[in-house]
Design a protein around this motif. Structure first.
Motif, PDB file in Angstrom:
ATOM      1  N   ARG A   1     104.085  79.830  16.736  1.00 15.23           N
ATOM      2  CA  ARG A   1     103.268  78.628  16.934  1.00 15.23           C
ATOM      3  C   ARG A   1     101.788  78.929  16.726  1.00 15.23           C
ATOM      4  O   ARG A   1     101.073  78.166  16.071  1.00 15.23           O
ATOM      5  CB  ARG A   1     103.498  78.065  18.343  1.00 15.23           C
ATOM      6  N   GLU A   2     101.320  80.033  17.287  1.00 16.59           N
ATOM      7  CA  GLU A   2      99.918  80.406  17.119  1.00 16.59           C
ATOM      8  C   GLU A   2      99.603  80.703  15.662  1.00 16.59           C
ATOM      9  O   GLU A   2      98.535  80.336  15.149  1.00 16.59           O
ATOM     10  CB  GLU A   2      99.610  81.608  18.003  1.00 16.59           C
ATOM     11  N   ALA A   3     100.541  81.363  14.975  1.00 18.00           N
ATOM     12  CA  ALA A   3     100.337  81.679  13.559  1.00 18.00           C
ATOM     13  C   ALA A   3     100.263  80.401  12.731  1.00 18.00           C
ATOM     14  O   ALA A   3      99.437  80.270  11.812  1.00 18.00           O
ATOM     15  CB  ALA A   3     101.469  82.567  13.062  1.00 18.00           C
ATOM     16  N   ALA A   4     101.124  79.426  13.030  1.00 17.42           N
ATOM     17  CA  ALA A   4     101.118  78.167  12.284  1.00 17.42           C
ATOM     18  C   ALA A   4      99.813  77.408  12.508  1.00 17.42           C
ATOM     19  O   ALA A   4      99.259  76.807  11.577  1.00 17.42           O
ATOM     20  CB  ALA A   4     102.317  77.312  12.707  1.00 17.42           C
ATOM     21  N   ILE A   5      99.295  77.418  13.735  1.00 19.56           N
ATOM     22  CA  ILE A   5      98.018  76.744  14.014  1.00 19.56           C
ATOM     23  C   ILE A   5      96.889  77.402  13.240  1.00 19.56           C
ATOM     24  O   ILE A   5      96.049  76.734  12.632  1.00 19.56           O
ATOM     25  CB  ILE A   5      97.742  76.753  15.528  1.00 19.56           C
ATOM     26  N   ALA A   6      96.848  78.750  13.255  1.00 17.32           N
ATOM     27  CA  ALA A   6      95.804  79.469  12.527  1.00 17.32           C
ATOM     28  C   ALA A   6      95.877  79.150  11.034  1.00 17.32           C
ATOM     29  O   ALA A   6      94.852  78.907  10.378  1.00 17.32           O
ATOM     30  CB  ALA A   6      95.935  80.963  12.766  1.00 17.32           C
ATOM     31  N   ALA A   7      97.091  79.135  10.467  1.00 17.77           N
ATOM     32  CA  ALA A   7      97.243  78.842   9.044  1.00 17.77           C
ATOM     33  C   ALA A   7      96.849  77.400   8.738  1.00 17.77           C
ATOM     34  O   ALA A   7      96.266  77.111   7.677  1.00 17.77           O
ATOM     35  CB  ALA A   7      98.681  79.106   8.618  1.00 17.77           C
ATOM     36  N   ALA A   8      97.129  76.476   9.654  1.00 21.08           N
ATOM     37  CA  ALA A   8      96.793  75.072   9.441  1.00 21.08           C
ATOM     38  C   ALA A   8      95.283  74.862   9.386  1.00 21.08           C
ATOM     39  O   ALA A   8      94.802  73.934   8.729  1.00 21.08           O
ATOM     40  CB  ALA A   8      97.405  74.213  10.550  1.00 21.08           C
ATOM     41  N   LEU A   9      94.533  75.682  10.065  1.00 24.37           N
ATOM     42  CA  LEU A   9      93.072  75.523  10.104  1.00 24.37           C
ATOM     43  C   LEU A   9      92.407  75.905   8.792  1.00 24.37           C
ATOM     44  O   LEU A   9      91.264  75.517   8.540  1.00 24.37           O
ATOM     45  CB  LEU A   9      92.487  76.378  11.238  1.00 24.37           C
ATOM     46  N   ILE A  10      93.097  76.672   7.929  1.00 21.40           N
ATOM     47  CA  ILE A  10      92.473  77.108   6.682  1.00 21.40           C
ATOM     48  C   ILE A  10      92.196  75.915   5.777  1.00 21.40           C
ATOM     49  O   ILE A  10      91.117  75.806   5.184  1.00 21.40           O
ATOM     50  CB  ILE A  10      93.362  78.155   5.978  1.00 21.40           C
ATOM     51  N   ARG A  11      93.141  74.969   5.689  1.00 19.90           N
ATOM     52  CA  ARG A  11      92.957  73.791   4.838  1.00 19.90           C
ATOM     53  C   ARG A  11      91.952  72.809   5.445  1.00 19.90           C
ATOM     54  O   ARG A  11      91.194  72.175   4.715  1.00 19.90           O
ATOM     55  CB  ARG A  11      94.298  73.085   4.647  1.00 19.90           C
ATOM     56  N   ALA A  12      91.989  72.646   6.773  1.00 22.58           N
ATOM     57  CA  ALA A  12      91.115  71.662   7.428  1.00 22.58           C
ATOM     58  C   ALA A  12      90.567  72.269   8.708  1.00 22.58           C
ATOM     59  O   ALA A  12      91.034  71.977   9.808  1.00 22.58           O
ATOM     60  CB  ALA A  12      91.895  70.390   7.728  1.00 22.58           C
ATOM     61  N   PRO A  13      89.568  73.153   8.583  1.00 19.49           N
ATOM     62  CA  PRO A  13      89.117  73.923   9.745  1.00 19.49           C
ATOM     63  C   PRO A  13      88.538  73.081  10.869  1.00 19.49           C
ATOM     64  O   PRO A  13      88.618  73.469  12.023  1.00 19.49           O
ATOM     65  CB  PRO A  13      88.063  74.875   9.160  1.00 19.49           C
ATOM     66  N   ASN A  14      87.960  71.929  10.575  1.00 24.29           N
ATOM     67  CA  ASN A  14      87.316  71.131  11.611  1.00 24.29           C
ATOM     68  C   ASN A  14      88.044  69.828  11.894  1.00 24.29           C
ATOM     69  O   ASN A  14      87.467  68.887  12.441  1.00 24.29           O
ATOM     70  CB  ASN A  14      85.859  70.846  11.225  1.00 24.29           C
ATOM     71  N   ALA A  15      89.315  69.764  11.521  1.00 27.03           N
ATOM     72  CA  ALA A  15      90.112  68.572  11.771  1.00 27.03           C
ATOM     73  C   ALA A  15      90.365  68.414  13.263  1.00 27.03           C
ATOM     74  O   ALA A  15      90.376  69.394  14.007  1.00 27.03           O
ATOM     75  CB  ALA A  15      91.436  68.662  11.014  1.00 27.03           C
ATOM     76  N   PRO A  16      90.602  67.176  13.741  1.00 31.39           N
ATOM     77  CA  PRO A  16      90.953  66.987  15.157  1.00 31.39           C
ATOM     78  C   PRO A  16      92.288  67.637  15.466  1.00 31.39           C
ATOM     79  O   PRO A  16      93.096  67.896  14.574  1.00 31.39           O
ATOM     80  CB  PRO A  16      91.005  65.460  15.305  1.00 31.39           C
ATOM     81  N   TYR A  17      92.508  67.863  16.750  1.00 33.60           N
ATOM     82  CA  TYR A  17      93.671  68.670  17.126  1.00 33.60           C
ATOM     83  C   TYR A  17      94.991  68.022  16.710  1.00 33.60           C
ATOM     84  O   TYR A  17      95.958  68.720  16.417  1.00 33.60           O
ATOM     85  CB  TYR A  17      93.640  68.977  18.621  1.00 33.60           C
ATOM     86  N   ARG A  18      95.069  66.674  16.668  1.00 36.90           N
ATOM     87  CA  ARG A  18      96.321  66.023  16.272  1.00 36.90           C
ATOM     88  C   ARG A  18      96.656  66.329  14.808  1.00 36.90           C
ATOM     89  O   ARG A  18      97.814  66.600  14.468  1.00 36.90           O
ATOM     90  CB  ARG A  18      96.227  64.521  16.492  1.00 36.90           C
ATOM     91  N   LYS A  19      95.642  66.285  13.941  1.00 39.76           N
ATOM     92  CA  LYS A  19      95.873  66.595  12.524  1.00 39.76           C
ATOM     93  C   LYS A  19      96.287  68.050  12.356  1.00 39.76           C
ATOM     94  O   LYS A  19      97.170  68.375  11.553  1.00 39.76           O
ATOM     95  CB  LYS A  19      94.604  66.318  11.720  1.00 39.76           C
ATOM     96  N   VAL A  20      95.645  68.933  13.106  1.00 34.81           N
ATOM     97  CA  VAL A  20      96.015  70.349  13.033  1.00 34.81           C
ATOM     98  C   VAL A  20      97.446  70.541  13.510  1.00 34.81           C
ATOM     99  O   VAL A  20      98.226  71.304  12.915  1.00 34.81           O
ATOM    100  CB  VAL A  20      95.036  71.195  13.868  1.00 34.81           C
ATOM    101  N   ALA A  21      97.811  69.843  14.567  1.00 32.80           N
ATOM    102  CA  ALA A  21      99.173  69.965  15.095  1.00 32.80           C
ATOM    103  C   ALA A  21     100.198  69.472  14.082  1.00 32.80           C
ATOM    104  O   ALA A  21     101.274  70.073  13.919  1.00 32.80           O
ATOM    105  CB  ALA A  21      99.292  69.193  16.404  1.00 32.80           C
ATOM    106  N   GLU A  22      99.897  68.353  13.367  1.00 28.16           N
ATOM    107  CA  GLU A  22     100.825  67.837  12.354  1.00 28.16           C
ATOM    108  C   GLU A  22     101.043  68.855  11.246  1.00 28.16           C
ATOM    109  O   GLU A  22     102.178  69.118  10.821  1.00 28.16           O
ATOM    110  CB  GLU A  22     100.277  66.528  11.786  1.00 28.16           C
TER     111      GLU A  22
END
Length: 764
Positions: free
Chosen positions: A193-214
């Motif tokens: 889960r932590e790895a997926a969150i970190a990887a999700a931030l690369i495309r949209a580093p400053n997105a709100p947490y809901r977008k990062v979670a999606e």
């Protein structure tokens, strides 16, 4: 144009510009060696990290992380989310390029085709933060760079550099920083889960947490771990809240145990060196000792506050100094999470010294040959004239022990005998001695008055411990060091001559008292934490209303100081020196000498050992140490004491007041003839003694009132044989004063005002 044709066209265009880029990018080793953390790192003497402190405020970067130290889950998440064919292509995913071009031709949405390698080339150019759409020519150059990079670097090097250089969220750059910032752990410990969150931030580093979670949830599905999507919104929200909480709790930039071992010491080094980002500063601290001292202090404070007792003590500090080199080996500035003021450095904070100053008082009195450790002092009610009234010291237990020897008085930390000794030494001279030891007294001795004997002055733990180190070194104070100064022995510059405060002989004698468990039994009992199985010389202290509790002492190799109390100055509840700081002190001393002996110092040539018998068995007969020429085999009260030949021994007359160096100011609002300076003999001085002022006799009363006259004056007390037994010098200041006809005066006359303030309250 078919996809296959578009792929061939893109490849041909990239290969055409490849020669232009062949030498534009650095090697892997160059990139790795040029990497700088945004922190500077404090290292122990063996190189272990002790603290990380933010130095570069523009970006948050951690240490370079080797790919082998990255969790497999994160490596998989990065490949799945950013470059599914990373291990198959040669830098450019031509199928992806063609597909992106075809989609962009017929659809309104944009599809990217940058591989991890292509993204890395963008991070390696002159502007790593460059963002936004690139032109076809720029894309072609990027593709060519990627092809060259794949020919020059290995796949593992490309992925390792990418994870260290890629921006994540906000100011955070690189895997080490995001792992600590969001999850409080090293990259090797990230789960799926932590790895997926970190990887999700690369495309949209400053997105709100809901977008990062999606996006993280989609990555988890691609990793065949869809179960991790449960409550992912809340998990991401908590992770995003961590940086703010960490910033509020501490100025340091990491939270691992090894990185927070010495935050206050790191601040001390930062004030000295002002280290920049990426610097690694090796200190004198011993990491294992630092960890032991910190954990021991924390455990002791938890036990003191555990029910049912709850002693109301939350702060503490500890320091260990090498006796010879002066290197600081341990420096615990606070109790950490237990404290409400964790950023306050209690090693440097000024607190009331309590009884920890008594060894220095007796060392001075022994050096001045006013007392020996066999001399008897009366532990009985005492009142002394002070600035606003009477000063009446009491012992810690509110009781009195009667006649005791100096050895017992110091060992058992009795207050009244210490005050009687200060009357002989004078607060003025004692304050100068404390200042010479490096203690930060802010006032002259007369400001503190007789309470200085009981530690009414404020000191810091580091200066107090170093003053005890002076005793361990034979009476010579030397500086401490927090950065390595080379090899042993002591680092004393040839241009800095030593200043001796006590003789080696007096230092040795006081050391024998502080290491004498029998001498402390009247107050502490025989079995206390102060009684170590090896040589140690130690003293406790508790300030007024139990606000400060100290234990300071030394072994043959180390000086150890411990303070416990409350940073806001609130009193502790029923915490004494032996129950508060002493267990921590004893544990640290035991740890230091678990495998190394501590041997008592050898007697210097200026002392002699003599068998002493006390009149009426006031104390058991014993062997005691004396300055050569002061030894006495029989000790009794002044009226009955006799020397070895049976000759009567009378105590030497002493001046109790004024103290040496006092300055009096005549009050212009009071008639001169109504102002007096009082001369007083010390308690126990023989009645057959007389006063002499500036060579003129003043009589032999215990207290004499003198009509003051401006100028410098010398007051002498003459013994029965006509010899000068004691002398003080003082000054009277005042302008336009006419000499009165008489000296002496009425008991109703007011005294001239000393320039110094009134005595401080009595600490216990």
């Amino acid at each position: 144009m078919p996809l296959r044709s578009m792929s061939r066209w893109a490849a041909t265009a990239a290969l055409a510009v490849l020669p232009l880029c062949a030498h534009a990018l650095p090697t892997f080793d160059t990139v790795k060696n040029d990497w700088r953390s945004s922190d500077w790192i404090l290292l122990a003497r063996d190189g272990e990290p002790l603290a990380r402190t933010r130095a570069d405020r523009s970006e948050r970067r951690g240490d370079w992380v080797a790919l082998a130290d990255v969790s497999p889950a994160l490596r998989e998440a990065i490949v799945v989310s950013e470059d599914k064919r990373f291990y198959a292509h040669s830098g450019v995913d031509w199928r992806g390029v063609a597909g992106a071009a075809w989609g962009n031709l017929w659809n309104t949405r944009t599809r990217g085709a940058s591989t991890v390698t292509m993204q890395l080339t963008g991070l390696l150019d002159d502007d790593p933060k460059r963002s936004g759409q690139r032109s076809i020519a720029q894309k072609a150059v990027q593709a060519a760079n990627a092809l060259w990079l794949e020919r020059s670097w290995r796949k593992d090097q490309i992925l390792e550099a990418y994870l260290n250089l890629v921006p994540f969220r906000g100011e955070t750059v690189g895997l080490a920083a995001i792992s600590q910032t969001l999850f409080g752990k090293a990259p090797s410990g990230l789960d799926e889960r932590e790895a997926a969150i970190a990887a999700a931030l690369i495309r949209a580093p400053n997105a709100p947490y809901r977008k990062v979670a999606e996006r993280a949830c989609r990555i988890l599905r691609d990793m065949d771990s869809a179960s991790g999507c449960a409550n992912l919104d809340g998990f991401v929200q908590l992770a995003f809240a961590r940086p703010a909480a960490s910033l509020a709790a501490s100025a340091t930039s990491s939270a691992t145990d090894s990185d927070t071992l010495a935050p206050h010491f790191a601040r001390r080094i930062a004030n000295e060196l002002h280290p920049g980002a990426g610097m690694r500063v090796r200190s004198t601290l011993d990491a294992r000792l630092q960890r032991f001292a910190r954990d021991t202090l924390t455990r002791t404070l938890i036990e003191l506050n555990a029910p049912p007792h709850r002693r109301n003590v939350q702060d503490g500090a500890a320091i260990v100094i090498d006796n010879v080199s002066g290197e600081i080996l341990a420096y615990v500035g606070s109790s950490g999470a237990l404290s409400k003021a964790r950023d306050v450095d209690a090693v440097l904070a000024l607190r009331q010294a309590g009884s920890t100053l008594k060894p220095f008082l007796y060392a001075e009195a022994i050096d001045e040959r006013r007392v020996t450790t066999a001399s008897l002092l009366d532990d009985a009610p005492l009142d002394l004239a002070a600035g606003g009234g009477l000063y009446m010291p009491q012992n810690y237990d509110k009781g009195f022990k009667g006649w005791v020897s100096v050895r017992t008085a110091l060992g058992s930390s009795l207050n009244v005998p210490a005050v009687r000794t200060l009357v002989m030494v004078t607060p003025h001279r004692f304050a100068k001695t404390l200042t010479a030891l490096g203690l930060p007294l802010t006032q002259e001795g007369d400001y503190y008055g007789y309470s200085l004997a009981l530690g009414s002055a404020d000191v810091s733990l580091i200066t107090l411990a170093n003053a005890y180190r002076a005793l361990a070194n034979g009476g010579v104070p030397r500086p401490t060091y927090d950065l390595p100064r080379g090899s042993q022995p002591a680092r004393v510059s040839a241009n800095q001559p030593e200043t001796r405060v006590f003789s080696r002989d007096a230092s040795f004698i006081v050391t024998t008292v502080l290491s004498d468990n029998n001498a402390r039994t009247r107050t502490f009992g025989f079995d206390s934490p102060l009684a170590t199985r090896f040589f140690s010389a130690v003293k406790t202290g508790t300030s007024k209303d139990m606000r400060d509790n100290w234990t300071v002492g030394f072994t043959s190799r180390y000086t150890i100081g411990v303070w416990v109390g409350n940073a806001d100055g609130t009193p502790m509840w029923d915490v004494s020196g032996v129950s508060g700081a002493a267990p921590v002190w004893a544990a640290i001393a035991g740890y230091l000498h678990r495998n190394a002996p501590s041997i008592a110092p050898a007697a210097p040539p200026g002392v002699v050992r003599t068998r002493v018998v006390f009149e009426n068995a006031l104390e058991p007969a014993r062997d005691d140490w004396f300055l050569a020429g002061t030894q006495m085999p029989f000790v009794g009260l002044a009226a009955n004491a006799a020397d070895a030949k049976g000759n009567a021994q009378a105590a030497a007359p002493q001046i109790a007041g004024p103290t040496d160096g006092t300055i009096f100011a005549l009050d212009p609002d009071i008639p001169v003839e109504r102002q007096r300076v009082w001369f007083e003999r010390a308690p126990g001085s023989p009645a057959r003694s007389a006063w002499r002022l500036d060579g003129r006799a003043l009589g032999g009363a215990a207290r004499v009132a003198w009509l003051p006259w401006p100028g410098m004056h010398k007051l002498e007390l003459i013994d029965a044989r006509g010899n000068v037994a004691d002398t003080v010098r003082f000054e009277v200041r005042g302008a336009n004063v006419k000499r009165a006809a008489a000296s002496g005066g009425s008991h109703g006359a007011k005294g001239a005002k000393p320039l110094a303030g009134a005595s401080a309250p009595t600490p216990r």
